[in-house]
Write an enzyme that holds these catalytic residues in place. Structure first.
Site: not given
Length: 346
Positions: A266-267, A196, A141, A294, A257
């Site tokens: 970062r993404n 996500k 979440g 990630e 999320d």
């Protein structure tokens, strides 16, 4: 009063101590080898976590990883793992060395694992690697750690195949500002937790790919909304292929999320860089140097899955056009490009 042990004194592990301590529970926060300075800081009177702008509440004891002993885990009601995906190996090793009795373990760690062409979630792989884990609980979440640590309203979802275990943990952790729902779709929650991050790269690229100089933030909104919807649809399909439920992707663990991840982190920063025409290598060697992104790791794992094309009367149509575009950027170092004519409009 419950006894809770949290592994990982990074932002999320430490943030989860706040609602637990606010509910009057005994909380032990164990730093990883990367958290030594953080533990030292938080042990000082009024010590503030350097990335949370908040001190852990009374009732939270912080220790170094090399101070952890079996007696620290004895009679624990729950162990919470709050490390990033590269730390899973460390967690597995230390728990198997220190645990002496069965205990449920909750994970906020996000990631997928592959063995050959098979792709699995941590919910499917970790139980066999930690024999004394009596139940696997996935925490998903939209949750920015700093906001939770500062008690801003947050809604999350706890997942376990045994719904009663998820309900028990939710009862321990829930506060008036930390609202929790539960589900048995632990594979779906874990899949969305990883996916996500991956899809946030593509959605965030839209924020810079089509600038609108008449807006204060310089961003056009239609492209981002369209690709956000595409990301949710693709998440639902991949979630099902990984063994979860498609509906999970349309709730807190999926689109909820994804929304908060696109908002920062970062993404998102990687995606915004790709939207300006830069490559993944250029971003990871400059602004994101030394950072764990990630979504990049997830792309490498998804390469083991065949993202086939759907055939229509008009010819082949990419079934996962956004995933394919992100993977081209990550795996082949292409400049990010998404053909909007391939989007699945519903």
């Amino acid at each position: 009063m419950a006894k809770i042990v949290v592994l990982g004194a990074g932002v999320m592990g430490t943030a989860l101590c706040v609602p637990a301590a606010d509910n009057g529970h005994k909380v032990l926060l164990v730093g990883t080898p990367l958290d030594q300075d953080i533990v030292v800081t938080m042990r000082r009177p009024g010590g503030i976590h350097p990335k949370l702008d908040a001190a852990p509440p009374a009732g939270v004891e912080a220790i170094r990883f090399d101070e952890l002993r079996s007696e620290h885990l004895a009679n624990a009601d729950i162990i919470v793992v709050g490390v990033s995906s590269p730390g899973i190996g460390w967690v597995t090793d230390i728990l198997n060395r220190v645990m002496t009795e069965a205990c449920p373990i909750a994970f906020v760690t996000k990631g997928l694992e592959s063995a050959g062409s098979a792709v699995s979630t941590y919910a499917q792989t970790l139980p066999s690697r930690i024999p004394l884990m009596s139940a696997f609980i996935g925490i998903g979440g939209p949750c920015i750690a700093r906001e939770l640590a500062n008690r801003l309203p947050t809604a999350c979802i706890y997942a376990c195949e045994d719904i009663s275990v998820a309900e028990q943990l939710a009862a321990i952790m829930q506060t008036d500002y930390y609202r929790l729902s539960v589900t048995t779709d632990v594979t779906g929650v874990e899949a969305c937790a990883a996916l996500k991050n991956f899809y946030a790269i593509g959605v965030s690229a839209m924020q810079t790919r089509y600038p609108d100089q008449r807006r204060a933030d310089g961003q056009s909104k239609n492209p981002t909304a369209a690709v956000f919807t595409q990301a949710t649809l693709e998440m639902a399909r991949l979630c099902e292929r990984l063994g979860g439920q498609t509906t999970t992707a349309f709730g807190l663990a999926g689109l909820g999320d994804l929304h908060v991840t696109v908002g920062g982190g970062r993404n998102s920063r990687l995606g915004q860089g790709l939207g300006t025409g830069r490559t993944v290598v250029e971003m990871l060697s400059s602004e994101l140097f030394g950072e764990t992104v990630e979504g990049v790791d997830t792309a490498r794992v998804l390469a083991n899955m065949a993202l086939e094309k759907q055939h229509t009367d008009e010819g082949p149509l990419a079934y996962f056009p956004l995933a394919s575009a992100i993977m081209d950027a990550v795996l082949q170092q292409k400049r990010f490009s998404l053909d909007f004519s391939n989007l699945i409009v519903q």
